[in-house]
Design an enzyme around this catalytic site. Structure first.
Site, PDB file in Angstrom:
ATOM      1  N   HIS A  23       3.448  -4.309   4.000  1.00 14.18           N
ATOM      2  CA  HIS A  23       3.328  -5.045   4.680  1.00 14.18           C
ATOM      3  C   HIS A  23       3.006  -6.694   5.339  1.00 14.18           C
ATOM      4  O   HIS A  23       2.033  -7.563   4.611  1.00 14.18           O
ATOM      5  CB  HIS A  23       2.774  -4.706   6.335  1.00 14.18           C
ATOM      6  CG  HIS A  23       2.522  -3.060   6.455  1.00 14.18           C
ATOM      7  ND1 HIS A  23       3.567  -2.401   6.977  1.00 14.18           N
ATOM      8  CD2 HIS A  23       2.778  -2.324   5.146  1.00 14.18           C
ATOM      9  CE1 HIS A  23       4.385  -1.057   6.906  1.00 14.18           C
ATOM     10  NE2 HIS A  23       3.164  -0.675   6.093  1.00 14.18           N
TER      11      HIS A  23
ATOM     12  N   GLU B 191      -0.714  -4.447  11.887  1.00 11.70           N
ATOM     13  CA  GLU B 191       0.288  -3.613  10.254  1.00 11.70           C
ATOM     14  C   GLU B 191       1.761  -4.843  10.888  1.00 11.70           C
ATOM     15  O   GLU B 191       2.615  -4.477  10.013  1.00 11.70           O
ATOM     16  CB  GLU B 191       0.329  -2.459  10.485  1.00 11.70           C
ATOM     17  CG  GLU B 191       1.020  -2.069   8.885  1.00 11.70           C
ATOM     18  CD  GLU B 191       0.942  -0.457   8.611  1.00 11.70           C
ATOM     19  OE1 GLU B 191       0.165  -0.369   8.073  1.00 11.70           O
ATOM     20  OE2 GLU B 191       0.762   0.108   9.874  1.00 11.70           O
TER      21      GLU B 191
ATOM     22  N   ASP C 103      -4.991 -10.428   0.405  1.00 12.44           N
ATOM     23  CA  ASP C 103      -3.496 -10.952   0.120  1.00 12.44           C
ATOM     24  C   ASP C 103      -3.002 -10.841  -0.892  1.00 12.44           C
ATOM     25  O   ASP C 103      -3.455 -11.224  -2.395  1.00 12.44           O
ATOM     26  CB  ASP C 103      -3.703 -12.487   0.304  1.00 12.44           C
ATOM     27  CG  ASP C 103      -2.837 -13.809   0.514  1.00 12.44           C
ATOM     28  OD1 ASP C 103      -1.965 -12.851   1.242  1.00 12.44           O
ATOM     29  OD2 ASP C 103      -1.841 -14.341   0.092  1.00 12.44           O
ATOM     30  N   HIS C 104      -2.132 -10.748  -1.086  1.00 14.96           N
ATOM     31  CA  HIS C 104      -0.646 -10.549  -2.218  1.00 14.96           C
ATOM     32  C   HIS C 104      -1.267  -9.232  -2.778  1.00 14.96           C
ATOM     33  O   HIS C 104      -0.994  -9.273  -4.393  1.00 14.96           O
ATOM     34  CB  HIS C 104      -0.299 -11.855  -3.134  1.00 14.96           C
ATOM     35  CG  HIS C 104       0.776 -12.403  -2.225  1.00 14.96           C
ATOM     36  ND1 HIS C 104       0.162 -13.693  -1.343  1.00 14.96           N
ATOM     37  CD2 HIS C 104       2.125 -12.650  -1.945  1.00 14.96           C
ATOM     38  CE1 HIS C 104       1.523 -13.429  -0.489  1.00 14.96           C
ATOM     39  NE2 HIS C 104       2.349 -13.280  -1.368  1.00 14.96           N
TER      40      HIS C 104
ATOM     41  N   CYS D  11       6.298   5.854   4.210  1.00 14.69           N
ATOM     42  CA  CYS D  11       4.891   5.200   3.638  1.00 14.69           C
ATOM     43  C   CYS D  11       4.397   5.526   2.786  1.00 14.69           C
ATOM     44  O   CYS D  11       3.276   5.289   2.141  1.00 14.69           O
ATOM     45  CB  CYS D  11       3.676   5.436   4.776  1.00 14.69           C
ATOM     46  SG  CYS D  11       4.529   3.840   6.884  1.00 14.69           S
TER      47      CYS D  11
ATOM     48  N   HIS E 109       0.552  -1.188  -0.265  1.00 19.01           N
ATOM     49  CA  HIS E 109      -0.394  -0.626   0.236  1.00 19.01           C
ATOM     50  C   HIS E 109       0.859   1.012   0.214  1.00 19.01           C
ATOM     51  O   HIS E 109       2.217   1.383   0.164  1.00 19.01           O
ATOM     52  CB  HIS E 109      -0.500  -0.282   1.193  1.00 19.01           C
ATOM     53  CG  HIS E 109      -0.306   0.307   2.916  1.00 19.01           C
ATOM     54  ND1 HIS E 109      -0.879   0.868   3.283  1.00 19.01           N
ATOM     55  CD2 HIS E 109       0.678  -0.168   2.550  1.00 19.01           C
ATOM     56  CE1 HIS E 109      -0.177   0.477   4.589  1.00 19.01           C
ATOM     57  NE2 HIS E 109       0.654   0.616   4.391  1.00 19.01           N
TER      58      HIS E 109
ATOM     59  N   HIS F 236       4.707  -0.284  -0.500  1.00 20.67           N
ATOM     60  CA  HIS F 236       5.528  -0.767   0.042  1.00 20.67           C
ATOM     61  C   HIS F 236       4.855  -2.260   0.859  1.00 20.67           C
ATOM     62  O   HIS F 236       3.432  -1.721   0.914  1.00 20.67           O
ATOM     63  CB  HIS F 236       6.190  -0.163   1.390  1.00 20.67           C
ATOM     64  CG  HIS F 236       5.432   0.677   2.356  1.00 20.67           C
ATOM     65  ND1 HIS F 236       4.565   1.464   2.500  1.00 20.67           N
ATOM     66  CD2 HIS F 236       5.147   0.460   3.648  1.00 20.67           C
ATOM     67  CE1 HIS F 236       3.321   1.985   3.214  1.00 20.67           C
ATOM     68  NE2 HIS F 236       3.507   1.342   3.814  1.00 20.67           N
TER      69      HIS F 236
END
Length: 135
Positions: free
Chosen positions: A40, A123, A78-79, A32, A13, A38
């Site tokens: 997480h 996070e 996810d991903h 960020c 994100h 980037h």
């Protein structure tokens, strides 16, 4: 009674406000705000509240909770790049706070007699947001 299920997902994100200059975004969000995004490794915890069924001994079937979390949340994030691939974040900053509210909205009302008590999104191992509904 409360019961909690924990799942994990990885996503990218970028935190930024399109109304701010690049300099102001960087000052506010630091790394960020990287225009290249980037990522997480997130952890999401869904806590349900309800009575214990005297016949089953359960508040809600945890296998069903796992499947609902996978279908309604994990498989959709996810991903993924949250900013670019998740409709809720097309115009909503994908902060951990907003993620908790979005997940709540996806799951609210999906558990029969059990009700959502809280959504917690980690996070990092040191940072999470918890949402318990609009009230």
């Amino acid at each position: 009674m409360k019961i909690t299920r924990r799942e994990e997902f990885s996503a990218a994100h970028r935190l930024f406000n399109p109304g701010y200059s690049d300099e102001k975004n960087e000052a506010l969000y630091g790394p960020c705000a990287n225009p290249n995004y980037h990522g997480h490794n997130y952890v999401v915890e869904v806590t349900l509240r309800g009575p214990v069924d005297p016949d089953t001994g359960m508040t809600f079937n945890l296998a069903d909770l796992k499947e609902t979390m996978r279908r309604e949340v994990i498989d959709k994030v996810d991903h993924k790049n949250l900013n670019l691939e998740c409709r809720e974040f097309a115009s909503l900053n994908p902060s951990v706070e907003n993620m908790a509210r979005v997940i709540w909205n996806r799951l609210d009302g999906a558990f029969g007699a059990a009700r959502l008590a809280s959504i917690r999104v980690w996070e990092t191992p040191k940072t999470y947001a918890e949402y318990s509904g609009s009230g």
